[in-house]
Design an enzyme around this catalytic site. Structure first.
Site, PDB file in Angstrom:
ATOM      1  N   THR A 121     -10.860 -21.000  30.385  1.00  0.00           N
ATOM      2  CA  THR A 121     -10.130 -20.922  31.968  1.00  0.00           C
ATOM      3  C   THR A 121     -10.049 -18.326  31.341  1.00  0.00           C
ATOM      4  O   THR A 121      -9.528 -18.626  31.331  1.00  0.00           O
ATOM      5  CB  THR A 121      -9.251 -21.028  32.250  1.00  0.00           C
ATOM      6  OG1 THR A 121      -8.666 -20.510  33.614  1.00  0.00           O
ATOM      7  CG2 THR A 121      -8.170 -21.394  31.529  1.00  0.00           C
ATOM      8  N   ASP A 122     -10.213 -18.066  32.760  1.00  0.00           N
ATOM      9  CA  ASP A 122      -9.589 -17.240  32.665  1.00  0.00           C
ATOM     10  C   ASP A 122      -8.232 -16.961  32.857  1.00  0.00           C
ATOM     11  O   ASP A 122      -8.056 -15.878  32.834  1.00  0.00           O
ATOM     12  CB  ASP A 122     -10.778 -16.704  34.144  1.00  0.00           C
ATOM     13  CG  ASP A 122     -10.173 -17.047  35.026  1.00  0.00           C
ATOM     14  OD1 ASP A 122     -10.121 -18.433  35.465  1.00  0.00           O
ATOM     15  OD2 ASP A 122     -10.315 -16.219  36.307  1.00  0.00           O
ATOM     16  N   GLU A 123      -7.617 -17.968  33.904  1.00  0.00           N
ATOM     17  CA  GLU A 123      -5.913 -17.828  33.560  1.00  0.00           C
ATOM     18  C   GLU A 123      -5.207 -17.874  31.820  1.00  0.00           C
ATOM     19  O   GLU A 123      -4.073 -17.173  31.828  1.00  0.00           O
ATOM     20  CB  GLU A 123      -5.549 -19.590  34.095  1.00  0.00           C
ATOM     21  CG  GLU A 123      -5.757 -20.216  35.439  1.00  0.00           C
ATOM     22  CD  GLU A 123      -5.604 -20.610  35.689  1.00  0.00           C
ATOM     23  OE1 GLU A 123      -3.901 -21.521  35.268  1.00  0.00           O
ATOM     24  OE2 GLU A 123      -5.555 -21.705  36.313  1.00  0.00           O
ATOM     25  N   TYR A 148      -0.261 -25.142  31.455  1.00  0.00           N
ATOM     26  CA  TYR A 148      -1.800 -25.248  31.647  1.00  0.00           C
ATOM     27  C   TYR A 148      -2.691 -24.252  30.831  1.00  0.00           C
ATOM     28  O   TYR A 148      -3.323 -23.985  30.011  1.00  0.00           O
ATOM     29  CB  TYR A 148      -2.363 -25.492  32.662  1.00  0.00           C
ATOM     30  CG  TYR A 148      -3.614 -24.544  32.574  1.00  0.00           C
ATOM     31  CD1 TYR A 148      -4.666 -26.142  32.403  1.00  0.00           C
ATOM     32  CD2 TYR A 148      -4.228 -24.373  33.117  1.00  0.00           C
ATOM     33  CE1 TYR A 148      -6.187 -25.965  31.839  1.00  0.00           C
ATOM     34  CE2 TYR A 148      -5.280 -24.435  33.547  1.00  0.00           C
ATOM     35  CZ  TYR A 148      -6.525 -25.204  32.852  1.00  0.00           C
ATOM     36  OH  TYR A 148      -8.081 -25.254  32.759  1.00  0.00           O
ATOM     37  N   LYS A 152      -4.560 -23.905  27.242  1.00  0.00           N
ATOM     38  CA  LYS A 152      -5.209 -22.922  27.096  1.00  0.00           C
ATOM     39  C   LYS A 152      -5.668 -21.618  26.078  1.00  0.00           C
ATOM     40  O   LYS A 152      -6.245 -21.844  25.844  1.00  0.00           O
ATOM     41  CB  LYS A 152      -5.977 -23.118  28.010  1.00  0.00           C
ATOM     42  CG  LYS A 152      -6.057 -23.751  28.868  1.00  0.00           C
ATOM     43  CD  LYS A 152      -7.408 -24.767  28.848  1.00  0.00           C
ATOM     44  CE  LYS A 152      -8.818 -24.758  28.875  1.00  0.00           C
ATOM     45  NZ  LYS A 152      -9.790 -25.568  27.859  1.00  0.00           N
TER      46      LYS A 152
HETATM   47  P1  NAD Z   1     -11.073 -32.298  34.289  1.00  0.00           P
HETATM   48  O1  NAD Z   1      -9.663 -32.718  34.605  1.00  0.00           O
HETATM   49  O2  NAD Z   1     -12.048 -33.237  35.956  1.00  0.00           O
HETATM   50  O3  NAD Z   1     -11.516 -32.959  33.685  1.00  0.00           O
HETATM   51  C1  NAD Z   1     -11.011 -33.261  32.458  1.00  0.00           C
HETATM   52  C2  NAD Z   1     -11.718 -34.179  31.530  1.00  0.00           C
HETATM   53  O4  NAD Z   1     -11.451 -34.557  29.806  1.00  0.00           O
HETATM   54  C3  NAD Z   1     -11.488 -36.203  32.423  1.00  0.00           C
HETATM   55  O5  NAD Z   1     -12.500 -36.663  32.152  1.00  0.00           O
HETATM   56  C4  NAD Z   1     -10.166 -36.510  31.271  1.00  0.00           C
HETATM   57  O6  NAD Z   1     -10.511 -37.484  31.471  1.00  0.00           O
HETATM   58  C5  NAD Z   1     -10.499 -36.001  29.709  1.00  0.00           C
HETATM   59  N1  NAD Z   1      -9.483 -36.218  29.119  1.00  0.00           N
HETATM   60  C6  NAD Z   1      -8.102 -35.537  29.011  1.00  0.00           C
HETATM   61  N2  NAD Z   1      -7.226 -36.006  28.170  1.00  0.00           N
HETATM   62  C7  NAD Z   1      -8.708 -36.347  27.508  1.00  0.00           C
HETATM   63  C8  NAD Z   1      -8.408 -36.531  26.160  1.00  0.00           C
HETATM   64  N3  NAD Z   1      -7.334 -36.413  25.582  1.00  0.00           N
HETATM   65  N4  NAD Z   1      -9.602 -37.332  25.723  1.00  0.00           N
HETATM   66  C9  NAD Z   1     -10.408 -36.708  25.848  1.00  0.00           C
HETATM   67  N5  NAD Z   1     -10.555 -37.152  27.438  1.00  0.00           N
HETATM   68  C10 NAD Z   1     -10.383 -35.711  27.697  1.00  0.00           C
HETATM   69  O7  NAD Z   1     -11.178 -31.178  34.826  1.00  0.00           O
HETATM   70  P2  NAD Z   1     -11.781 -30.291  34.863  1.00  0.00           P
HETATM   71  O8  NAD Z   1     -12.215 -28.929  36.407  1.00  0.00           O
HETATM   72  O9  NAD Z   1     -13.805 -30.849  34.624  1.00  0.00           O
HETATM   73  O10 NAD Z   1     -11.487 -29.040  33.277  1.00  0.00           O
HETATM   74  C11 NAD Z   1     -12.820 -29.274  32.269  1.00  0.00           C
HETATM   75  C12 NAD Z   1     -12.586 -28.138  31.073  1.00  0.00           C
HETATM   76  O11 NAD Z   1     -13.374 -26.825  32.197  1.00  0.00           O
HETATM   77  C13 NAD Z   1     -11.275 -28.246  31.367  1.00  0.00           C
HETATM   78  O12 NAD Z   1     -11.374 -27.249  29.522  1.00  0.00           O
HETATM   79  C14 NAD Z   1     -10.956 -26.688  31.818  1.00  0.00           C
HETATM   80  O13 NAD Z   1     -10.091 -26.122  31.404  1.00  0.00           O
HETATM   81  C15 NAD Z   1     -12.476 -25.818  31.615  1.00  0.00           C
HETATM   82  N6  NAD Z   1     -12.070 -25.148  33.203  1.00  0.00           N
HETATM   83  C16 NAD Z   1     -11.887 -26.031  34.424  1.00  0.00           C
HETATM   84  C17 NAD Z   1     -11.612 -25.141  35.041  1.00  0.00           C
HETATM   85  C18 NAD Z   1     -11.954 -25.412  37.173  1.00  0.00           C
HETATM   86  O14 NAD Z   1     -11.870 -24.634  38.149  1.00  0.00           O
HETATM   87  N7  NAD Z   1     -12.272 -26.546  36.900  1.00  0.00           N
HETATM   88  C19 NAD Z   1     -12.186 -23.356  35.328  1.00  0.00           C
HETATM   89  C20 NAD Z   1     -12.374 -23.005  34.187  1.00  0.00           C
HETATM   90  C21 NAD Z   1     -12.154 -23.876  32.963  1.00  0.00           C
HETATM   91  O1  TDX Z   2      -2.635 -28.011  48.035  1.00  0.00           O
HETATM   92  C1  TDX Z   2      -2.945 -26.544  47.673  1.00  0.00           C
HETATM   93  N1  TDX Z   2      -2.837 -25.548  48.052  1.00  0.00           N
HETATM   94  C2  TDX Z   2      -3.097 -24.293  47.765  1.00  0.00           C
HETATM   95  O2  TDX Z   2      -2.453 -23.655  48.445  1.00  0.00           O
HETATM   96  C3  TDX Z   2      -3.624 -26.675  46.558  1.00  0.00           C
HETATM   97  C4  TDX Z   2      -3.988 -27.994  45.400  1.00  0.00           C
HETATM   98  C5  TDX Z   2      -3.819 -25.002  45.632  1.00  0.00           C
HETATM   99  N2  TDX Z   2      -3.426 -24.339  46.316  1.00  0.00           N
HETATM  100  C6  TDX Z   2      -4.240 -22.679  45.739  1.00  0.00           C
HETATM  101  C7  TDX Z   2      -2.944 -22.347  44.063  1.00  0.00           C
HETATM  102  C8  TDX Z   2      -4.105 -21.507  43.715  1.00  0.00           C
HETATM  103  O3  TDX Z   2      -4.020 -20.432  44.354  1.00  0.00           O
HETATM  104  O4  TDX Z   2      -5.063 -22.898  45.732  1.00  0.00           O
HETATM  105  C9  TDX Z   2      -5.292 -22.077  44.711  1.00  0.00           C
HETATM  106  C10 TDX Z   2      -6.730 -23.148  43.591  1.00  0.00           C
HETATM  107  O5  TDX Z   2      -5.648 -24.145  43.546  1.00  0.00           O
HETATM  108  P1  TDX Z   2      -5.680 -24.887  41.987  1.00  0.00           P
HETATM  109  O6  TDX Z   2      -7.454 -25.800  42.716  1.00  0.00           O
HETATM  110  O7  TDX Z   2      -4.764 -25.556  41.589  1.00  0.00           O
HETATM  111  O8  TDX Z   2      -6.821 -23.970  40.968  1.00  0.00           O
HETATM  112  P2  TDX Z   2      -5.712 -22.874  39.715  1.00  0.00           P
HETATM  113  O9  TDX Z   2      -4.695 -23.163  40.100  1.00  0.00           O
HETATM  114  O10 TDX Z   2      -6.439 -21.697  40.235  1.00  0.00           O
HETATM  115  O11 TDX Z   2      -6.962 -23.627  38.945  1.00  0.00           O
HETATM  116  C11 TDX Z   2      -7.846 -23.635  38.658  1.00  0.00           C
HETATM  117  O12 TDX Z   2      -9.111 -22.830  38.055  1.00  0.00           O
HETATM  118  C12 TDX Z   2      -9.114 -22.455  37.176  1.00  0.00           C
HETATM  119  C13 TDX Z   2      -8.601 -25.440  38.066  1.00  0.00           C
HETATM  120  O13 TDX Z   2      -7.305 -25.732  38.547  1.00  0.00           O
HETATM  121  C14 TDX Z   2      -8.030 -24.811  36.164  1.00  0.00           C
HETATM  122  O14 TDX Z   2      -8.208 -25.992  35.461  1.00  0.00           O
HETATM  123  C15 TDX Z   2      -8.723 -23.878  35.456  1.00  0.00           C
HETATM  124  O15 TDX Z   2      -8.607 -23.219  34.322  1.00  0.00           O
END
Ligand code: NAD
Ligand code: TDX
Length: 338
Positions: A121-123, A148, A152
């Site tokens: 992630t960019d975070e 988190y 990462k």
């Molecule tokens: P998610 O929470 O929807 O899915 C995570 C998956 O990992 C789930 O299916 C969960 O059951 C599985 N998991 C968790 N712990 C586990 C363990 N100990 N063993 C096996 N499986 C396990 O998350 P997501 O949004 O799909 O994110 C997936 C990946 O992408 C992560 O590595 C996250 O950091 C990265 N990512 C997500 C975003 C975003 O905006 N969603 C952005 C950048 C990077």
């Molecule tokens: O109810 C809400 N109200 C609100 O204002 C929630 C749930 C979030 N927010 C804000 C917080 C953040 O500024 O919205 C923005 C996005 O929030 P999230 O969906 O929790 O995402 P963020 O914290 O930006 O992280 C996401 O992007 C990077 C993913 O959850 C991560 O897994 C990924 O790595």
């Protein structure tokens, strides 16, 4: 034809990647997923069993991971605890899965000489000032804010170390915020859409001026497969669109698309340590691997995502009340400054 191990392949981003691989290649996929609260078997249930197998297990289980890696050509590592708010409530599972899980995958990749792509992630880079024009690049230093993003960043550093010291064939991608179908209702966009569908008011943290850059999940899957196939070992690629928006502007667009007044939301207490702005310079991925996002119309992407949640209440409905109850405990206090 190759055989891929996809960890976390029953979650939002991983399951989309599995689907993309099955649709665009002849590869077979084994998914390793613990099936935590964030996942569901349903996301994989319509996929052909001869090409997609689900193994329910923990990515920190070294014996299991080694036995699966022994049988595949490449690993794509998505498994993670992924929600910032949860990491502030209970960081332990984040350290366990994100750091120890990645260590376990790296050791298996080292033992079998297996190609690895690590999804991040960019975070990890921390945040940028509001109003600035600066962007994260592959050279940006790590400066994570939450448990988190700290875990990462730890995982990314392990991948770099294993790559340099042990010569494992690994790439990493750091993506901006991803949205689309099958995202858990705890996350910002699905939370607001499903609140509105349930007749509840959306909730914005603080003043809503925080900025996120948004990428459709289909474009993320195309980026990961491109890097897996053509990325250079040892390299990191940033994935982004330039589609930057204040949270409040995203929320107002959702309200408008759902025929609600644009001020029909509640301001709630801000997230502690809330990152101000993320922005990505994705020029390396664009120029060296010719990846470009196809869903570059963010409003159209939001419209189709709203439609998906409208049609798929049986998928998201059962978990919604528990998520809102957990949020309620934190948000019952008034918004900062009000
Ligand atoms: P998610 O929470 O929807 O899915 C995570 C998956 O990992 C789930 O299916 C969960 O059951 C599985 N998991 C968790 N712990 C586990 C363990 N100990 N063993 C096996 N499986 C396990 O998350 P997501 O949004 O799909 O994110 C997936 C990946 O992408 C992560 O590595 C996250 O950091 C990265 N990512 C997500 C975003 C975003 O905006 N969603 C952005 C950048 C990077
Ligand atoms: O109810 C809400 N109200 C609100 O204002 C929630 C749930 C979030 N927010 C804000 C917080 C953040 O500024 O919205 C923005 C996005 O929030 P999230 O969906 O929790 O995402 P963020 O914290 O930006 O992280 C996401 O992007 C990077 C993913 O959850 C991560 O897994 C990924 O790595």
């Amino acid at each position: 034809m190759k055989h891929l191990l996809v960890t976390g392949g029953a979650g939002f981003v991983g399951s989309n990647f599995v689907r993309h691989v099955l649709e665009t290649t002849f590869h077979r996929v084994t998914v390793l997923d613990k099936l935590t609260y964030a996942s569901s078997r349903l996301v994989l249930s319509d996929l052909p069993p001869e090409r997609c197998r689900l193994v329910v297990g923990d990515v920190t289980d070294a014996e299991l991971v080694h036995s699966l890696v022994a049988d595949v050509d490449a690993i794509v590592h998505f498994a993670a605890e992924s929600h910032n708010d949860n990491s502030l409530r209970e960081p332990g599972p984040f350290v366990q899965t994100n750091i120890l899980g990645t260590y376990t995958v790296l050791e298996a990749a080292r033992a079998y000489g297996t190609r690895l792509h690590h999804v991040s992630t960019d975070e990890v880079f921390g945040d940028l000032p509001l109003g600035s024009r600066t962007r994260f690049s592959e050279q940006s230093p790590f400066n994570p804010s939450s448990p988190y993003s700290g875990t990462k960043a730890g995982a990314d550093l392990l991948v770099r170390a294993w790559s340099r010291s042990f010569g494992i064939r690994a790439t990493t991608s750091n993506s901006c915020n991803i949205y689309g179908p099958f995202q858990h209702v705890e996350k910002f966009i699905p939370r607001q859409i499903t609140n509105i569908l349930r007749g509840a008011r959306p909730k914005i943290y603080g003043d809503g001026r925080n900025v996120r850059e948004w990428l459709h999940v289909d474009d993320h899957s195309r980026a990961v497969l491109t890097i897996l196939e053509r990325g250079r070992s040892g390299e990191t690629y940033l994935v982004g669109t330039g589609n930057e928006h204040e949270n409040i502007s995203v929320l107002r667009t959702i309200l408008r698309l759902m025929n609600r007044p644009e001020d029909d939301f509640d301001r709630v207490r801000d997230r502690p340590g809330h990152d101000a702005r993320y922005a990505i310079d994705a020029s390396k991925l664009r120029s060296t691997l010719q990846w470009t996002p196809r869903h570059d119309d963010f409003e159209a992407g939001l419209r189709s995502t709203i439609e998906w949640y409208r049609r798929n209440e049986p998928w998201w409905g059962p978990g919604k009340s528990a998520v809102e109850a957990a949020y309620g405990e934190r948000e019952d206090a008034p918004a900062d400054g009000s």
